[in-house]
Motif scaffolding. Structure first.
Motif, mmCIF file in Angstrom:
data_model
loop_
_atom_site.group_PDB
_atom_site.id
_atom_site.type_symbol
_atom_site.label_atom_id
_atom_site.label_comp_id
_atom_site.label_asym_id
_atom_site.label_seq_id
_atom_site.Cartn_x
_atom_site.Cartn_y
_atom_site.Cartn_z
ATOM 1 N N PHE A 3 10.385 0.192 4.181
ATOM 2 C CA PHE A 3 10.766 -0.707 3.099
ATOM 3 C C PHE A 3 9.768 -0.494 1.960
ATOM 4 O O PHE A 3 8.563 -0.579 2.161
ATOM 5 N N THR A 4 10.262 -0.213 0.760
ATOM 6 C CA THR A 4 9.396 0.026 -0.389
ATOM 7 C C THR A 4 9.633 -1.048 -1.449
ATOM 8 O O THR A 4 10.771 -1.390 -1.746
ATOM 9 N N VAL A 5 8.536 -1.552 -2.002
ATOM 10 C CA VAL A 5 8.587 -2.599 -3.015
ATOM 11 C C VAL A 5 7.787 -2.151 -4.223
ATOM 12 O O VAL A 5 6.673 -1.646 -4.077
ATOM 13 N N LYS A 6 8.351 -2.327 -5.407
ATOM 14 C CA LYS A 6 7.617 -2.045 -6.647
ATOM 15 C C LYS A 6 7.168 -3.372 -7.245
ATOM 16 O O LYS A 6 7.949 -4.306 -7.362
ATOM 17 N N VAL A 7 5.907 -3.430 -7.619
ATOM 18 C CA VAL A 7 5.307 -4.657 -8.145
ATOM 19 C C VAL A 7 4.720 -4.373 -9.520
ATOM 20 O O VAL A 7 4.022 -3.389 -9.703
ATOM 21 N N THR A 8 5.019 -5.239 -10.475
ATOM 22 C CA THR A 8 4.411 -5.190 -11.797
ATOM 23 C C THR A 8 3.695 -6.514 -12.012
ATOM 24 O O THR A 8 4.288 -7.573 -11.809
ATOM 25 N N ARG A 29 1.145 -7.391 8.731
ATOM 26 C CA ARG A 29 2.074 -6.266 8.684
ATOM 27 C C ARG A 29 1.399 -5.112 7.951
ATOM 28 O O ARG A 29 0.739 -5.301 6.945
ATOM 29 N N ILE A 30 1.561 -3.913 8.472
ATOM 30 C CA ILE A 30 0.957 -2.736 7.843
ATOM 31 C C ILE A 30 1.654 -2.470 6.521
ATOM 32 O O ILE A 30 2.871 -2.341 6.459
ATOM 33 N N SER A 31 0.873 -2.417 5.463
ATOM 34 C CA SER A 31 1.381 -2.097 4.132
ATOM 35 C C SER A 31 0.490 -1.020 3.529
ATOM 36 O O SER A 31 -0.727 -1.069 3.659
ATOM 37 N N ILE A 32 1.116 -0.080 2.871
ATOM 38 C CA ILE A 32 0.394 1.014 2.235
ATOM 39 C C ILE A 32 0.673 0.964 0.740
ATOM 40 O O ILE A 32 1.827 0.843 0.332
ATOM 41 N N VAL A 33 -0.366 1.043 -0.052
ATOM 42 C CA VAL A 33 -0.190 1.168 -1.496
ATOM 43 C C VAL A 33 0.039 2.655 -1.746
ATOM 44 O O VAL A 33 -0.882 3.460 -1.735
ATOM 45 N N GLU A 58 0.889 -1.589 -12.051
ATOM 46 C CA GLU A 58 2.158 -1.191 -11.458
ATOM 47 C C GLU A 58 1.821 -0.587 -10.100
ATOM 48 O O GLU A 58 1.041 0.356 -10.012
ATOM 49 N N ALA A 59 2.401 -1.149 -9.041
ATOM 50 C CA ALA A 59 2.106 -0.667 -7.693
ATOM 51 C C ALA A 59 3.401 -0.477 -6.919
ATOM 52 O O ALA A 59 4.387 -1.180 -7.155
ATOM 53 N N GLU A 60 3.371 0.478 -6.015
ATOM 54 C CA GLU A 60 4.489 0.674 -5.099
ATOM 55 C C GLU A 60 3.922 0.509 -3.701
ATOM 56 O O GLU A 60 2.975 1.204 -3.319
ATOM 57 N N LEU A 61 4.468 -0.449 -2.959
ATOM 58 C CA LEU A 61 4.005 -0.749 -1.607
ATOM 59 C C LEU A 61 5.035 -0.259 -0.609
ATOM 60 O O LEU A 61 6.238 -0.459 -0.797
ATOM 61 N N THR A 62 4.563 0.347 0.449
ATOM 62 C CA THR A 62 5.434 0.789 1.527
ATOM 63 C C THR A 62 5.047 0.014 2.773
ATOM 64 O O THR A 62 3.867 -0.057 3.131
ATOM 65 N N THR A 63 6.024 -0.589 3.418
ATOM 66 C CA THR A 63 5.785 -1.317 4.657
ATOM 67 C C THR A 63 6.883 -0.945 5.651
ATOM 68 O O THR A 63 7.815 -0.232 5.314
ATOM 69 N N PHE A 64 6.774 -1.417 6.854
ATOM 70 C CA PHE A 64 7.681 -1.014 7.918
ATOM 71 C C PHE A 64 8.231 -2.249 8.620
ATOM 72 O O PHE A 64 7.566 -3.274 8.700
ATOM 73 N N TYR A 65 9.452 -2.142 9.150
ATOM 74 C CA TYR A 65 10.051 -3.248 9.889
ATOM 75 C C TYR A 65 10.999 -2.698 10.946
ATOM 76 O O TYR A 65 11.458 -1.556 10.868
ATOM 77 N N TYR A 66 11.276 -3.536 11.966
ATOM 78 C CA TYR A 66 12.240 -3.187 12.999
ATOM 79 C C TYR A 66 13.531 -3.925 12.716
ATOM 80 O O TYR A 66 13.525 -5.151 12.574
#
Length: 68
Positions: A3-8, A29-33, A58-66
């Motif tokens: 799951f990827t989220v863009k944040v401003t 939850r593991i999140s990667i910038v 401006e950041a893009e975060l990547t996280t994971f889910y089941y």
């Protein structure tokens, strides 16, 4: 699943910006910038231009889910 989220956002101070990154990293939850762009006004901008003093982020975060 990925799951990827863009944040401003805007941060009033550089230390607040760093605290935001630490808060993201310390979540359960593991999140990667995966992408990060920030613009901090220069001293010239602050004294001679009519620009806001906040740091724009401006950041893009990547996280994971089941999936359920």
């Amino acid at each position: 699943q990925i799951f990827t989220v863009k944040v401003t956002a805007a941060s009033p101070e550089f230390d607040d910006f760093i605290e935001l990154l630490k808060a993201i990293e310390n979540q359960e939850r593991i999140s990667i910038v995966s992408k990060l762009k920030f613009i901090k006004p220069t001293e010239y901008d602050l004294y001679f231009e009519d620009l806001p003093t906040a740091i724009s982020v401006e950041a893009e975060l990547t996280t994971f889910y089941y999936p359920e």
